[in-house]
Design a protein around this motif. Structure first.
Motif, PDB file in Angstrom:
ATOM      1  N   LYS A   2     147.919  71.640  53.416  1.00 22.26           N
ATOM      2  CA  LYS A   2     147.826  72.353  54.675  1.00 22.26           C
ATOM      3  C   LYS A   2     148.672  73.630  54.641  1.00 22.26           C
ATOM      4  O   LYS A   2     148.221  74.708  55.014  1.00 22.26           O
ATOM      5  CB  LYS A   2     148.333  71.411  55.759  1.00 22.26           C
ATOM      6  CG  LYS A   2     148.262  71.911  57.148  1.00 22.26           C
ATOM      7  CD  LYS A   2     148.695  70.762  58.077  1.00 22.26           C
ATOM      8  CE  LYS A   2     148.794  71.279  59.479  1.00 22.26           C
ATOM      9  NZ  LYS A   2     148.648  70.194  60.455  1.00 22.26           N
ATOM     10  N   SER A  18     150.717  68.099  53.066  1.00 21.70           N
ATOM     11  CA  SER A  18     149.314  67.800  52.738  1.00 21.70           C
ATOM     12  C   SER A  18     148.523  67.537  54.014  1.00 21.70           C
ATOM     13  O   SER A  18     149.087  67.195  55.056  1.00 21.70           O
ATOM     14  CB  SER A  18     149.226  66.571  51.832  1.00 21.70           C
ATOM     15  OG  SER A  18     149.211  65.381  52.608  1.00 21.70           O
ATOM     16  N   PRO A  57     145.891  64.980  55.969  1.00 25.09           N
ATOM     17  CA  PRO A  57     145.854  63.504  55.888  1.00 25.09           C
ATOM     18  C   PRO A  57     144.643  63.017  55.077  1.00 25.09           C
ATOM     19  O   PRO A  57     143.809  62.275  55.582  1.00 25.09           O
ATOM     20  CB  PRO A  57     145.784  63.073  57.355  1.00 25.09           C
ATOM     21  CG  PRO A  57     145.288  64.246  58.101  1.00 25.09           C
ATOM     22  CD  PRO A  57     145.622  65.469  57.325  1.00 25.09           C
ATOM     23  N   SER A  91     148.868  56.294  59.223  1.00 24.49           N
ATOM     24  CA  SER A  91     148.144  55.617  60.298  1.00 24.49           C
ATOM     25  C   SER A  91     147.057  54.773  59.650  1.00 24.49           C
ATOM     26  O   SER A  91     146.854  54.843  58.439  1.00 24.49           O
ATOM     27  CB  SER A  91     147.535  56.639  61.265  1.00 24.49           C
ATOM     28  OG  SER A  91     146.590  57.445  60.602  1.00 24.49           O
ATOM     29  N   ARG A 136     150.087  57.769  64.342  1.00 21.28           N
ATOM     30  CA  ARG A 136     150.809  57.681  63.079  1.00 21.28           C
ATOM     31  C   ARG A 136     152.295  57.407  63.261  1.00 21.28           C
ATOM     32  O   ARG A 136     152.877  57.727  64.292  1.00 21.28           O
ATOM     33  CB  ARG A 136     150.639  58.971  62.297  1.00 21.28           C
ATOM     34  CG  ARG A 136     151.381  60.139  62.919  1.00 21.28           C
ATOM     35  CD  ARG A 136     151.068  61.391  62.124  1.00 21.28           C
ATOM     36  NE  ARG A 136     152.048  62.420  62.344  1.00 21.28           N
ATOM     37  CZ  ARG A 136     151.797  63.587  62.930  1.00 21.28           C
ATOM     38  NH1 ARG A 136     150.607  63.826  63.417  1.00 21.28           N
ATOM     39  NH2 ARG A 136     152.747  64.491  63.049  1.00 21.28           N
TER      40      ARG A 136
HETATM   41  P1  ADP Z   1     153.456  68.014  63.194  1.00 26.22           P
HETATM   42  O1  ADP Z   1     153.145  69.429  63.587  1.00 26.22           O
HETATM   43  O2  ADP Z   1     153.602  67.074  64.302  1.00 26.22           O
HETATM   44  O3  ADP Z   1     154.524  67.902  62.158  1.00 26.22           O
HETATM   45  P2  ADP Z   1     151.291  68.152  61.386  1.00 26.22           P
HETATM   46  O4  ADP Z   1     149.913  68.357  61.887  1.00 26.22           O
HETATM   47  O5  ADP Z   1     152.016  69.291  60.756  1.00 26.22           O
HETATM   48  O6  ADP Z   1     152.135  67.493  62.528  1.00 26.22           O
HETATM   49  O7  ADP Z   1     151.257  66.989  60.336  1.00 26.22           O
HETATM   50  C1  ADP Z   1     152.363  66.542  59.687  1.00 26.22           C
HETATM   51  C2  ADP Z   1     151.897  65.617  58.605  1.00 26.22           C
HETATM   52  O8  ADP Z   1     151.290  64.452  59.163  1.00 26.22           O
HETATM   53  C3  ADP Z   1     150.853  66.213  57.693  1.00 26.22           C
HETATM   54  O9  ADP Z   1     151.132  65.841  56.364  1.00 26.22           O
HETATM   55  C4  ADP Z   1     149.567  65.574  58.147  1.00 26.22           C
HETATM   56  O10 ADP Z   1     148.642  65.426  57.088  1.00 26.22           O
HETATM   57  C5  ADP Z   1     150.017  64.211  58.616  1.00 26.22           C
HETATM   58  N1  ADP Z   1     149.182  63.611  59.655  1.00 26.22           N
HETATM   59  C6  ADP Z   1     148.747  64.188  60.772  1.00 26.22           C
HETATM   60  N2  ADP Z   1     148.040  63.301  61.507  1.00 26.22           N
HETATM   61  C7  ADP Z   1     148.051  62.124  60.843  1.00 26.22           C
HETATM   62  C8  ADP Z   1     147.519  60.822  61.088  1.00 26.22           C
HETATM   63  N3  ADP Z   1     146.836  60.518  62.198  1.00 26.22           N
HETATM   64  N4  ADP Z   1     147.729  59.862  60.153  1.00 26.22           N
HETATM   65  C9  ADP Z   1     148.440  60.128  59.059  1.00 26.22           C
HETATM   66  N5  ADP Z   1     148.955  61.318  58.774  1.00 26.22           N
HETATM   67  C10 ADP Z   1     148.780  62.317  59.652  1.00 26.22           C
END
Ligand code: ADP
Ligand code: MG
Ligand code: ZN
Length: 482
Positions: free
Chosen positions: A122, A161, A163, A204, A216
Motif C-alpha cells: 500500500k 501491505s 490485506p 481479521s 481486525r
Molecule cells: P490505519 O490507517 O487504521 O492504520 P490502514 O488502512 O493503513 O489502517 O491499514 C493498516 C494495516 O491493516 C494495513 O497493513 C492493512 O492491510 C491492514 N488491514 C486493514 N484492514 C484490515 C482487515 N480488515 N483485516 C486485516 N488487515 C487489515
C-alpha cells in the motif's frame, strides 16, 4: 492451514531500521549499543528551537526500496507530526509521513507450493524511531526508569501491505522475501533480535466466499518468524471460535505471549491513540525529480526474486534449492563461483546444502566466511568425478578440508586416500573376503541376494573405504554368479 470454512485476512506493517551513519534529522550517529545518551543533540532530544534537517541518504534508501517493490515514487511527499505522549518521545510527536508518503502502490510476489501469489504494497514511508526506556529492576519493585535517547530519531522505513495475505505461512514468506530484499539492497541489516526488522500484524477472519472484511485486531512487535507464524495462527483461530460462539471480534491491540503461546488484549479501541496528524511545519515538502530516481534505478543490484528466476532457468535446479541458495547473497555467489569451476549445478547445490551448511552451522559461521573456498570445493568434486576418491571419502575429509584449508588433491595424496580402481587389487580382496565367509557365500548362492551388500561392506572395510564402489559391485557380482 485449514480453518474449516473460514479464512484469515492479514495486512502487515514492517519497520526496518536503515543502515545510515547518521540519524534522520540530525548528524548524530546511529550506531547500536553505545553509552546511553552519547549519540544525542538538541534536535533528537527535542529541545525547543532545534530544527530538523532531512538526511538525503534516507530518501535514497526509500527510493531504492520503492523501485525494488514496484512502487510509484511520489514526486512530492510531505512529513507529518504523529502526536502522542510517552517519555521515550521527547518532542511529544514523531515525525512520520501520513498523507502523501514517498512510495505507494507496489507489490511483492511470493511463492507458496510453487504457486505465485502477489501481495500488494500500500505504501512505504519514512519516519523516526523513538528512544528507549530502561527499567532497571522488575517493573513491580522499581521506583524509577531510565531513558536512553540514542535511538531517538534513528531512521526507519515503514512498509505497509494491503490485506492480501491469507495464511500465517504466506505472511512468513512475504516477510522473508521482504527482509531478503532489504538486505540485498544494503539498506537494512535485517537483524530481528536487535529490532532492525520488526512487524505489526493486522488480522481479521471471514467466511470463505464473503467479500467484506471482518473487524481486525493488531498484533504488536513480532520479531521472529516462528512466533509470527504461531501468533497469527493462534489469533485467527481465536477469532473464528469467537464468531462461531456468536461473539464479535473487537478492534484492539493485542500482544503475543511467547511462553503461553496466546495473545492478550493490550488496549482497546477506546484507549487507542488519537494521533491528530498534521503536516510538519519545520520541513518543506520533499520534491524528487526524475533524474534522482533514474540514478538510483541504475544502481539497483539483482534482487532476490530476480536471482531466483535466473537460477531456476540457468541452472535448472528445484525451487527448493534455489530459495535456500538465494536467501543469502554470499551463499548464492559461492554457488556460482563453484559452478564456474565445476559445471554440475545440482551436484554443487547438494554439497552446499548438506556438507557446507552443516560445517557453517557447526562453526557458527556465515557463508561469506565459508571455511572452504569455491576453488577447493570444485577440486574435491573433480576428484570424486574422475574416480580418484569415492563420494564417501570426499564427505569424510570435508570437515578436515574446512578446518585446515588444505588443497583436496594434497590431502588425498598425503593420507593415501586415492581410490583403488585397479581390478586385480580389488579382485584379490574379494577373494580374501569370500574365503573368510563361506557360510554367507553359500546362502547367497542359495538365493539370499541381500547379502551382496554385506560383501561390499566387508571389502570396503578391508580397503578402508577406498575400493571404487562401481567396480567392486561389478566384480563381486561376476565372481559370485560365476
Ligand atoms: P490505519 O490507517 O487504521 O492504520 P490502514 O488502512 O493503513 O489502517 O491499514 C493498516 C494495516 O491493516 C494495513 O497493513 C492493512 O492491510 C491492514 N488491514 C486493514 N484492514 C484490515 C482487515 N480488515 N483485516 C486485516 N488487515 C487489515
Ligand atoms: Mg497504520
Ligand atoms: Zn541528534
Amino acid at each position: 492451514m485449514d480453518y474449516r470454512g473460514f479464512e484469515g485476512v492479514i495486512g502487515l506493517e514492517v519497520h526496518a531500521h536503515l543502515l545510515t551513519e547518521s540519524k534522520l534529522f540530525c548528524g548524530c550517529s546511529t550506531k547500536f549499543g553505545a553509552e546511553p545518551n552519547s549519540h544525542t543533540c538538541p534536535t533528537c532530544m527535542g529541545l525547543p528551537g532545534a530544527l530538523p534537517v532531512l538526511n538525503k541518504k534516507v530518501v535514497d534508501f526509500a527510493i531504492r526500496l520503492g523501485l525494488a517493490l514496484n512502487c510509484t515514487i511520489n514526486r512530492r511527499s510531505i512529513f507529518a507530526r504523529k502526536n502522542y505522549y510517552y517519555p521515550d518521545l521527547p518532542k511529544g510527536y514523531q515525525i512520520s509521513q501520513y498523507e502523501e508518503p514517498i512510495c505507494e502502490n507496489g507489490y511483492l510476489d511470493i511463492y507458496i507450493n510453487e504457486e505465485k501469489k502477489r501481495i500488494r504494497i500500500k505504501r512505504i514511508h519514512m519516519e523516526e524511531d523513538a528512544g528507549k526506556l530502561v527499567h532497571e529492576d522488575t517493573i513491580e519493585t522499581s521506583t524509577y526508569s531510565l531513558v536512553d535517547y540514542n535511538r531517538s530519531s534513528v531512521p526507519l522505513l515503514e512498509i505497509v501491505s494491503e490485506p492480501d495475505i491469507r495464511t500465517p505461512e504466506e505472511a512468513v514468506e512475504y516477510l522473508k522475501m521482504l527482509r531478503d530484499c532489504l538486505i540485498y539492497l544494503e539498506i537494512c541489516d535485517g537483524n530481528m533480535e536487535e529490532g532492525s526488522f520488526r512487524c505489526d500484524a493486522n488480522v481479521s477472519v471471514r467466511k470463505i466466499g464473503d467479500t467484506e472484511f471482518g473487524t481486525r485486531t493488531e498484533l504488536k512487535n513480532l520479531n521472529s518468524f516462528k512466533y509470527i507464524e504461531k501468533s497469527l495462527d493462534y489469533e485467527i483461530k481465536r477469532q473464528i471460535e469467537l464468531i462461531k460462539k456468536g461473539g464479535e471480534v473487537v478492534q484492539e491491540t493485542r500482544l503475543y505471549n511467547v511462553d503461553e503461546g496466546v495473545t492478550y488484549s493490550m488496549r482497546g479501541k477506546e484507549e487507542a491513540h488519537d494521533y491528530r496528524y498534521f503536516p510538519e511545519p519545520d520541513l518543506l515538502p520533499l520534491i524528487i525529480d526524475d533524474k534522482w530516481i533514474e540514478d538510483i534505478r541504475k544502481g539497483l543490484p539483482e534482487l532476490p526474486f530476480e536471482k531466483i528466476e535466473r537460477f531456476l532457468k540457468e541452472y535448472n535446479l528445484p525451487r527448493y534449492d534455489v530459495e535456500i541458495l538465494v536467501s543469502d547473497r554470499s551463499l548464492a555467489s559461492y554457488f556460482e563461483d563453484t559452478v564456474m569451476l565445476f559445471p554440475e549445478p545440482k551436484t554443487v547445490s547438494n554439497w552446499i546444502m548438506t556438507e557446507l551448511l552443516r560445517e557453517l552451522k557447526a562453526r557458527n559461521l556465515e557463508a561469506k566466511d565459508a571455511p572452504i573456498s569455491p576453488a577447493n570445493l570444485a577440486e574435491l568434486l573433480t576428484l570424486i568425478k574422475d574416480g580418484t576418491i569415492s563420494i564417501k571419502i570426499g564427505k569424510e575429509i570435508f570437515p578436515e578440508l574446512c578446518s585446515t584449508g588444505a588443497s583436496p588433491k594434497r590431502l588425498v595424496q598425503d593420507k593415501g586416500l586415492i581410490q583403488i580402481s585397479d581390478e586385480s587389487a580389488i579382485a584379490q580382496t574379494i577373494e580374501q573376503i569370500l574365503a573368510r565367509f563361506p557360510k554367507e557365500v553359500a546362502e547367497f548362492k542359495a538365493g539370499k541376494d541381500k547379502l551382496l551388500g554385506f560383501f561390499v561392506g566387508q571389502v570396503m572395510k578391508e580397503t578402508k573405504g577406498k575400493a571404487n564402489p562401481k567396480l567392486l559391485n561389478e566384480l563381486l557380482l561376476k565372481r559370485l554368479k560365476a
